[in-house]
Scaffold this motif. Sequence first.
Motif, PDB file in Angstrom:
ATOM      1  N   ARG A 195       0.838  -1.204   0.000  1.00 35.22           N
ATOM      2  CA  ARG A 195       0.000   0.000   0.000  1.00 35.22           C
ATOM      3  C   ARG A 195       0.874   1.255   0.000  1.00 35.22           C
ATOM      4  NH1 ARG A 195      -4.688  -0.057   4.168  1.00 35.22           N
ATOM      5  NH2 ARG A 195      -5.402  -1.518   2.608  1.00 35.22           N
ATOM      6  N   VAL A 196       1.926   1.282   0.764  1.00 31.08           N
ATOM      7  CA  VAL A 196       2.828   2.435   0.826  1.00 31.08           C
ATOM      8  C   VAL A 196       3.645   2.526  -0.464  1.00 31.08           C
ATOM      9  CG1 VAL A 196       4.804   3.435   2.039  1.00 31.08           C
ATOM     10  CG2 VAL A 196       2.957   2.368   3.345  1.00 31.08           C
ATOM     11  N   PHE A 197       4.157   1.378  -0.926  1.00 29.35           N
ATOM     12  CA  PHE A 197       4.999   1.368  -2.126  1.00 29.35           C
ATOM     13  C   PHE A 197       4.241   1.862  -3.356  1.00 29.35           C
ATOM     14  CE2 PHE A 197       6.431  -0.887  -5.957  1.00 29.35           C
ATOM     15  CZ  PHE A 197       7.705  -0.354  -6.061  1.00 29.35           C
ATOM     16  N   PHE A 198       3.057   1.303  -3.604  1.00 34.13           N
ATOM     17  CA  PHE A 198       2.326   1.681  -4.809  1.00 34.13           C
ATOM     18  C   PHE A 198       1.731   3.088  -4.709  1.00 34.13           C
ATOM     19  CE2 PHE A 198       2.316  -2.966  -5.538  1.00 34.13           C
ATOM     20  CZ  PHE A 198       2.957  -2.947  -6.769  1.00 34.13           C
TER      21      PHE A 198
END
Length: 88
Positions: free
Chosen positions: A4-7
């Motif tokens: 969720r943070v990466f994308f």
Amino acid sequence: MSDRVFFSGLTLAAAALIALAMVWPQGLGARSPGPFGSVPVQQRPEVQAAMRREAEANNARLQKAREAVAAARAATEGAAPPPAESPE
């Protein structure tokens, strides 16, 4: 790192790069669509005229150098130099 943070970060980075590409100067390529961009430097009439004058001067200088080499070669060989070619 969670997906969720990466994308989310990847989406923000892509959006920032797209926004930057819309306002970044396009350089010497084709004109960007309005309201962005301007006529590239090399496509302006005064620059094209200067480039044309420079090319003609270079061609004339090259032709004179070729004639001088041909005359020097003819002088060393003892023959008459060939007639000068007319510039086209």
